[in-house]
Design a protein around this motif. Structure first.
Motif, PDB file in Angstrom:
ATOM      1  N   THR A   1       0.811  -1.219   0.000  1.00  8.35           N
ATOM      2  CA  THR A   1       0.000   0.000   0.000  1.00  8.35           C
ATOM      3  C   THR A   1       0.843   1.266   0.000  1.00  8.35           C
ATOM      4  O   THR A   1       0.288   2.370  -0.003  1.00  8.35           O
ATOM      5  CB  THR A   1      -0.930   0.037   1.228  1.00  8.35           C
ATOM      6  OG1 THR A   1      -0.148   0.247   2.417  1.00  8.35           O
ATOM      7  CG2 THR A   1      -1.727  -1.247   1.355  1.00  8.35           C
TER       8      THR A   1
ATOM      9  N   SER B   1       2.923   4.486  -1.013  1.00  6.85           N
ATOM     10  CA  SER B   1       2.955   5.395  -2.152  1.00  6.85           C
ATOM     11  C   SER B   1       4.360   5.421  -2.745  1.00  6.85           C
ATOM     12  O   SER B   1       5.333   4.976  -2.121  1.00  6.85           O
ATOM     13  CB  SER B   1       2.558   6.804  -1.724  1.00  6.85           C
ATOM     14  OG  SER B   1       3.561   7.354  -0.870  1.00  6.85           O
ATOM     15  N   ALA B   2       4.477   5.968  -3.938  1.00  6.34           N
ATOM     16  CA  ALA B   2       5.797   6.096  -4.561  1.00  6.34           C
ATOM     17  C   ALA B   2       6.730   6.929  -3.695  1.00  6.34           C
ATOM     18  O   ALA B   2       7.929   6.615  -3.571  1.00  6.34           O
ATOM     19  CB  ALA B   2       5.652   6.720  -5.946  1.00  6.34           C
ATOM     20  N   ASP B   3       6.200   7.970  -3.065  1.00  2.72           N
ATOM     21  CA  ASP B   3       7.032   8.813  -2.201  1.00  2.72           C
ATOM     22  C   ASP B   3       7.473   8.065  -0.953  1.00  2.72           C
ATOM     23  O   ASP B   3       8.631   8.208  -0.515  1.00  2.72           O
ATOM     24  CB  ASP B   3       6.260  10.075  -1.805  1.00  2.72           C
ATOM     25  CG  ASP B   3       7.117  11.043  -1.004  1.00  2.72           C
ATOM     26  OD1 ASP B   3       8.154  11.502  -1.528  1.00  2.72           O
ATOM     27  OD2 ASP B   3       6.775  11.321   0.161  1.00  2.72           O
ATOM     28  N   GLU B   4       6.593   7.252  -0.375  1.00  6.03           N
ATOM     29  CA  GLU B   4       6.971   6.468   0.808  1.00  6.03           C
ATOM     30  C   GLU B   4       8.057   5.447   0.467  1.00  6.03           C
ATOM     31  O   GLU B   4       8.991   5.239   1.256  1.00  6.03           O
ATOM     32  CB  GLU B   4       5.740   5.771   1.395  1.00  6.03           C
ATOM     33  CG  GLU B   4       4.803   6.725   2.106  1.00  6.03           C
ATOM     34  CD  GLU B   4       3.482   6.079   2.490  1.00  6.03           C
ATOM     35  OE1 GLU B   4       2.941   6.429   3.557  1.00  6.03           O
ATOM     36  OE2 GLU B   4       2.967   5.237   1.716  1.00  6.03           O
ATOM     37  N   LYS B   5       7.946   4.831  -0.692  1.00  4.36           N
ATOM     38  CA  LYS B   5       8.991   3.899  -1.115  1.00  4.36           C
ATOM     39  C   LYS B   5      10.318   4.634  -1.304  1.00  4.36           C
ATOM     40  O   LYS B   5      11.376   4.157  -0.881  1.00  4.36           O
ATOM     41  CB  LYS B   5       8.596   3.204  -2.421  1.00  4.36           C
ATOM     42  CG  LYS B   5       7.434   2.245  -2.299  1.00  4.36           C
ATOM     43  CD  LYS B   5       7.102   1.642  -3.664  1.00  4.36           C
ATOM     44  CE  LYS B   5       5.902   0.727  -3.594  1.00  4.36           C
ATOM     45  NZ  LYS B   5       5.569   0.141  -4.908  1.00  4.36           N
TER      46      LYS B   5
END
Length: 274
Positions: free
Chosen positions: A9, A11-15
């Motif tokens: 789940t 987001s690209a920013d969290e990754k």
């Protein structure tokens, strides 16, 4: 309060923030101290001697503290980062999102296991393996080669249904929840995942692969789920047990924390499902 989320789940920013913080710990040299610590305990923990991190009741509280230390190190780089968990009973494919180039990268190439994509690939120049068991200095994986299938949801549920935390002889021959979750008995949960990933994950220097942290965050979540199912089942052993860590004994290498201090994760973090 830190919230640990399912990696599927993110987001690209969290990754991006997670991998950037991991890479910064590696660059600074702090990351490799975790690999060294883990390998030291793997090598020292035996069925017939003093054992703390593995093959023993303190497997779960020891790794809970180990992950907390790593998560706090990540947060010293980026306060927004939390450890995600990998639910390998659901995300069971080599095509799952965590193996994508924008996160952990995929399996290794067939001839030598070398991971070729993602931020931890050797070609990036940012992930040299310095704490190692052989001469190979690159991250290796062989997803699904050592064992074909990851644990299923039914297998997880069968272990969660076990009512007793642990029992004599308090090692890899024990019955009970801890040893079945660790994977020395029964359907083999935790250990099987290490073998399924392969490469460094199948050795004592397993934290060299960042998926180690996502794997153990899920093992930790399963312990929390088991506690909710069995609120009257305590950590065992309670006291007076040779070679293992009783409820109120301190754990190496910290020597300032007991299993009793780590039974409730909610004073440190919550999971996204809570």
């Amino acid at each position: 309060m830190t919230v640990r989320k399912n990696q599927a789940t993110l987001s690209a920013d969290e990754k991006r923030r997670f991998t950037a913080a991991v890479l910064e710990l590696k660059r600074s040299g702090r990351y490799d101290t975790f690999v060294t610590t883990h390998n030291g305990f793997i090598m020292a923990d035996t069925d017939n001697g003093a054992r703390t991190g593995h093959r023993s009741p303190s497997f779960l509280p020891w790794h809970r503290r180990f992950l907390l230390d790593f998560e706090r190190a990540l947060q010293s780089v980026d306060a927004s980062v939390a450890l995600p968990y990998w639910d390998w009973s659901s995300d069971r494919s080599t095509r799952a999102s965590l193996w994508a180039p924008d996160f952990l990268g995929g399996t290794g190439r067939s001839r030598d296991g070398r991971v070729m994509d993602g931020p931890f690939a050797a070609d990036s120049g940012n992930w040299p393996i310095t704490v190692r068991v052989d001469g190979r200095t690159y991250l290796r994986r062989a997803l699904g080669a050592g064992v074909r299938e990851l644990p299923t949801r039914a297998e997880v549920d069968s272990v969660l249904s076990m009512p007793t935390y642990d029992m004599a002889p308090w090692n890899s021959a024990s019955d009970g929840f801890r040893n079945h979750l660790e994977g020395w008995r029964g359907v083999n949960l935790h250990n099987r995942v290490h073998v399924w990933v392969g490469g460094q994950m199948a050795t004592g220097v397993s934290p060299n692969d960042p998926v180690f942290w996502l794997h153990h965050a899920y093992v930790d979540k399963l312990w929390a789920q088991w506690q909710r199912r069995h609120p009257d089942s305590p950590y065992l052993p309670a006291a007076g047990t040779p070679d293992v860590v009783d409820l109120d004994e301190t754990m190496r290498p910290w020597n300032d924390v007991r299993p009793a201090d780590l039974l409730d994760h909610r004073s440190h973090y919550t999971f996204d499902t809570e």
